[in-house]
Design an enzyme around this catalytic site. Sequence first.
Site, PDB file in Angstrom:
ATOM      1  CD  GLU A 273      -2.678  -1.009  -0.033  1.00 20.71           C
ATOM      2  OE1 GLU A 273      -3.234   0.016  -0.600  1.00 20.71           O
ATOM      3  OE2 GLU A 273      -3.086  -2.254  -0.655  1.00 20.71           O
ATOM      4  CD1 TRP A 276      -1.389  -0.381  -3.750  1.00 17.63           C
ATOM      5  CD2 TRP A 276      -1.689   0.801  -5.603  1.00 17.63           C
ATOM      6  NE1 TRP A 276      -1.977  -1.151  -4.873  1.00 17.63           N
ATOM      7  CE2 TRP A 276      -2.113  -0.569  -5.849  1.00 17.63           C
ATOM      8  CE3 TRP A 276      -2.002   1.884  -6.866  1.00 17.63           C
ATOM      9  CZ2 TRP A 276      -3.059  -0.764  -6.882  1.00 17.63           C
ATOM     10  CZ3 TRP A 276      -2.472   1.455  -7.964  1.00 17.63           C
ATOM     11  CH2 TRP A 276      -2.921   0.341  -8.047  1.00 17.63           C
ATOM     12  CG  ASN A 339      -8.668   1.888   0.339  1.00 17.64           C
ATOM     13  OD1 ASN A 339      -8.531   2.940  -0.238  1.00 17.64           O
ATOM     14  ND2 ASN A 339      -8.691   0.809   0.003  1.00 17.64           N
ATOM     15  CD1 TRP A 357     -13.830  11.627 -13.601  1.00 20.76           C
ATOM     16  CD2 TRP A 357     -12.084  12.532 -12.058  1.00 20.76           C
ATOM     17  NE1 TRP A 357     -12.781  12.226 -14.451  1.00 20.76           N
ATOM     18  CE2 TRP A 357     -11.762  12.583 -13.293  1.00 20.76           C
ATOM     19  CE3 TRP A 357     -11.536  12.860 -10.916  1.00 20.76           C
ATOM     20  CZ2 TRP A 357     -10.526  12.993 -13.346  1.00 20.76           C
ATOM     21  CZ3 TRP A 357     -10.346  13.144 -11.199  1.00 20.76           C
ATOM     22  CH2 TRP A 357      -9.784  13.501 -12.344  1.00 20.76           C
TER      23      TRP A 357
HETATM   24  C1  LIG Z   1     -11.460   7.980  -3.994  1.00 24.50           C
HETATM   25  C2  LIG Z   1      -9.974   7.769  -3.288  1.00 24.50           C
HETATM   26  C3  LIG Z   1      -9.389   8.809  -2.701  1.00 24.50           C
HETATM   27  C4  LIG Z   1      -8.264   8.803  -1.872  1.00 24.50           C
HETATM   28  N1  LIG Z   1      -7.966   9.952  -1.317  1.00 24.50           N
HETATM   29  C5  LIG Z   1      -6.603   9.915  -0.695  1.00 24.50           C
HETATM   30  C6  LIG Z   1      -6.100  11.002  -0.037  1.00 24.50           C
HETATM   31  O1  LIG Z   1      -6.441  12.030  -0.518  1.00 24.50           O
HETATM   32  N2  LIG Z   1      -5.006  10.896   0.563  1.00 24.50           N
HETATM   33  C7  LIG Z   1      -4.531   9.623   1.029  1.00 24.50           C
HETATM   34  O2  LIG Z   1      -3.480   9.556   1.752  1.00 24.50           O
HETATM   35  N3  LIG Z   1      -4.891   8.561   0.616  1.00 24.50           N
HETATM   36  C8  LIG Z   1      -6.185   8.645  -0.253  1.00 24.50           C
HETATM   37  N4  LIG Z   1      -6.691   7.401  -0.847  1.00 24.50           N
HETATM   38  C9  LIG Z   1      -6.057   5.923  -0.417  1.00 24.50           C
HETATM   39  C10 LIG Z   1      -6.387   5.526   0.801  1.00 24.50           C
HETATM   40  O3  LIG Z   1      -7.887   5.397   0.882  1.00 24.50           O
HETATM   41  C11 LIG Z   1      -5.787   6.090   1.939  1.00 24.50           C
HETATM   42  O4  LIG Z   1      -4.662   6.271   2.125  1.00 24.50           O
HETATM   43  C12 LIG Z   1      -6.112   4.985   3.346  1.00 24.50           C
HETATM   44  O5  LIG Z   1      -7.408   4.881   3.403  1.00 24.50           O
HETATM   45  C13 LIG Z   1      -5.754   5.861   4.396  1.00 24.50           C
HETATM   46  O6  LIG Z   1      -5.948   4.853   5.579  1.00 24.50           O
HETATM   47  P1  LIG Z   1      -4.721   4.293   6.351  1.00 24.50           P
HETATM   48  O7  LIG Z   1      -3.528   5.425   6.750  1.00 24.50           O
HETATM   49  O8  LIG Z   1      -5.324   3.789   7.635  1.00 24.50           O
HETATM   50  O9  LIG Z   1      -4.228   3.199   5.358  1.00 24.50           O
HETATM   51  P2  LIG Z   1      -3.462   2.030   5.651  1.00 24.50           P
HETATM   52  O10 LIG Z   1      -4.020   0.911   4.874  1.00 24.50           O
HETATM   53  O11 LIG Z   1      -3.042   1.712   6.887  1.00 24.50           O
HETATM   54  O12 LIG Z   1      -2.379   2.210   4.423  1.00 24.50           O
HETATM   55  C14 LIG Z   1      -0.984   2.777   4.668  1.00 24.50           C
HETATM   56  C15 LIG Z   1      -0.620   3.959   4.165  1.00 24.50           C
HETATM   57  O13 LIG Z   1      -0.327   3.561   2.574  1.00 24.50           O
HETATM   58  C16 LIG Z   1      -0.984   4.607   1.634  1.00 24.50           C
HETATM   59  N5  LIG Z   1      -2.067   3.942   0.998  1.00 24.50           N
HETATM   60  C17 LIG Z   1      -2.984   3.093   1.227  1.00 24.50           C
HETATM   61  N6  LIG Z   1      -3.790   2.787   0.292  1.00 24.50           N
HETATM   62  C18 LIG Z   1      -3.460   3.688  -0.604  1.00 24.50           C
HETATM   63  C19 LIG Z   1      -4.015   3.878  -1.968  1.00 24.50           C
HETATM   64  N7  LIG Z   1      -5.156   3.292  -2.492  1.00 24.50           N
HETATM   65  N8  LIG Z   1      -3.534   4.832  -2.661  1.00 24.50           N
HETATM   66  C20 LIG Z   1      -2.508   5.333  -2.437  1.00 24.50           C
HETATM   67  N9  LIG Z   1      -1.831   5.343  -1.218  1.00 24.50           N
HETATM   68  C21 LIG Z   1      -2.362   4.412  -0.290  1.00 24.50           C
HETATM   69  C22 LIG Z   1      -1.257   5.674   2.607  1.00 24.50           C
HETATM   70  O14 LIG Z   1      -0.310   6.575   2.821  1.00 24.50           O
HETATM   71  C23 LIG Z   1      -1.587   5.074   3.824  1.00 24.50           C
HETATM   72  O15 LIG Z   1      -1.738   5.900   5.188  1.00 24.50           O
HETATM   73  C24 LIG Z   1      -7.730   7.548  -1.658  1.00 24.50           C
HETATM   74  C25 LIG Z   1      -8.479   6.256  -2.093  1.00 24.50           C
HETATM   75  C26 LIG Z   1      -9.685   6.586  -2.940  1.00 24.50           C
HETATM   76  C27 LIG Z   1     -10.263   5.161  -3.412  1.00 24.50           C
END
Ligand SMILES: Cc1cc2nc3c(=O)[nH]c(=O)nc-3n(C[C@H](O)[C@H](O)[C@H](O)COP(=O)(O)OP(=O)(O)OC[C@H]3O[C@@H](n4cnc5c(N)ncnc54)[C@H](O)[C@@H]3O)c2cc1C
Length: 475
Positions: A273, A276, A339, A357
Amino acid sequence: MYKIFWFRKDLRLTDNHALSGFVNSIRDKDTYSFIYIVNISSLESCSEKRISFLLECLSELKYNLKSKGLKLHIITGKRLDVFKILSDKFGAMEVYANEQVEPYCINRDEKIKKLIKRNSGKLYSFSDSTLMEMNKIVKDDSLPYTVYTPFKNKFLKILSPLDYDECKVRLNKLNPDKQISLNIFPEFNLQKEYKKLSKSDFIKGGRNSAVRLLINFCKNGINNYHIKRDFPSEKGTSLLSAHLHFGTVNVRECIRAISKLKKSEGVEKWRNELIWREFYYSIAYNFSYIVNGCFKKEYDNFKWNYDLIGFKKWCEGKTGYPIVDAGMRQLKKEGWMHNRLRMITAMFLSKDLLIDWKLGERYFAENLIDFDFASNNGGWQWSASTGCDAQPYFRIFNPFLQSKKFDPEGVYIKKYVSELNNVPLKYIHNPSEMPDEVQKNCGVIIGKNYPLPIVNHTYACKIAVELFRNIRKIT
Ligand SMILES: Cc1cc2nc3c(=O)[nH]c(=O)nc-3n(C[C@H](O)[C@H](O)[C@H](O)COP(=O)(O)OP(=O)(O)OC[C@H]3O[C@@H](n4cnc5c(N)ncnc54)[C@H](O)[C@@H]3O)c2cc1C
């Protein structure tokens, strides 16, 4: 020489490339200041919760600097204007900052660089917010990757243990008496501004909170990450996204933390992730036109719907689709959304409602504490099927099935859509199917206490697929 350290998306004193470069550059004769610039006009488009989070980060940073005899000057104004004033006052100066690779930041920094250079000064920028410098991961023909899996594979091949190494910042080398006070700018009253704002109960800003989350996740969460991460009622993810955005924790620290753990499916999934995130940064850096349009340019001709009533219902979580409504209400209440819900709600807006979008992207930007251009744009274009390596346009999420699969007991729905609390489990995913008798018994009259679905999913899907197919035929 007068030197400035400019904090941006790196609000921490440890493992910070530009800060380390700055400290190492300071000679006995040099004078210096630490600054952070608050651009009020760009904050106007952010939620109060995001600003509170930022101020929490700044408050802790200021305190940590103060404990070393150092002062953080928080300056309000447009960045270019601030540097114009500084250049006029100090002439030649050196500015140290970590680079920001979003296209609009690159343009702004170019202007600042030129301005400083005109006065014989220099802006030194360092790569810090991603694991890899931009364009280190490219295809064999030196072009950027546009598909995630080969990007990830190359990434893992290149990432050497050295990249995990902590970058030491020796702040105690600095002589506090050599600081220049910037009283040409009015003092930003952090506490007063903070008091005015609404806060998130969900995530808190600041380095301490970031480190706690990372340690706790590595100890208690990561081993089950691959199992729990898709279930929004579980505490299955790290909640580190806003910290990664504001730099209260750095992605190198995350990778270092997991490299000490036993290999497991959860560890691998979480690392992927983070990759990503790197991938979307690389896309934003190399394809700057995505700021205003679709990655796949043919979709710029798509006839999106601009039904503002439907859009408002989506924003408010009143679509009649409980899982969508729960996600949108979580965003409003907590400034964060799981997410899985980001994908479900984004796809619902762009496919079921066929609304542009870009309106949804902006709404997320305005309401997410963790808003980050590259990941937000990447996530939206993935969901709308207009992006690189996106979800194919004919594979549209069915909100009812997503709901049954990822919130089987309706726990998440009931948490945010409380009017459905007494709806029997059988109907929680689609309460409009409740017979009149059941509606009366549970006190939820559809159309009165909870809306009817604003669109028929099966019918909407057919139209969406047809429209997407037509665009592909034309181009
Ligand atoms: C429509 C949409 C909009 C989003 N907008 C943002 C946003 O503005 N900022 C943001 O940080 N993330 C965004 N994301 C990605 C993702 O949803 C979030 O990073 C994640 O939910 C954050 O929660 P977490 O820190 O607990 O993630 P975890 O699951 O713990 O993941 C760890 C880290 O990995 C990165 N990560 C995880 N999933 C993704 C992903 N799909 N794409 C890119 N990086 C990822 C993030 O930095 C996250 O903090 C978006 C996803 C979608 C589908």
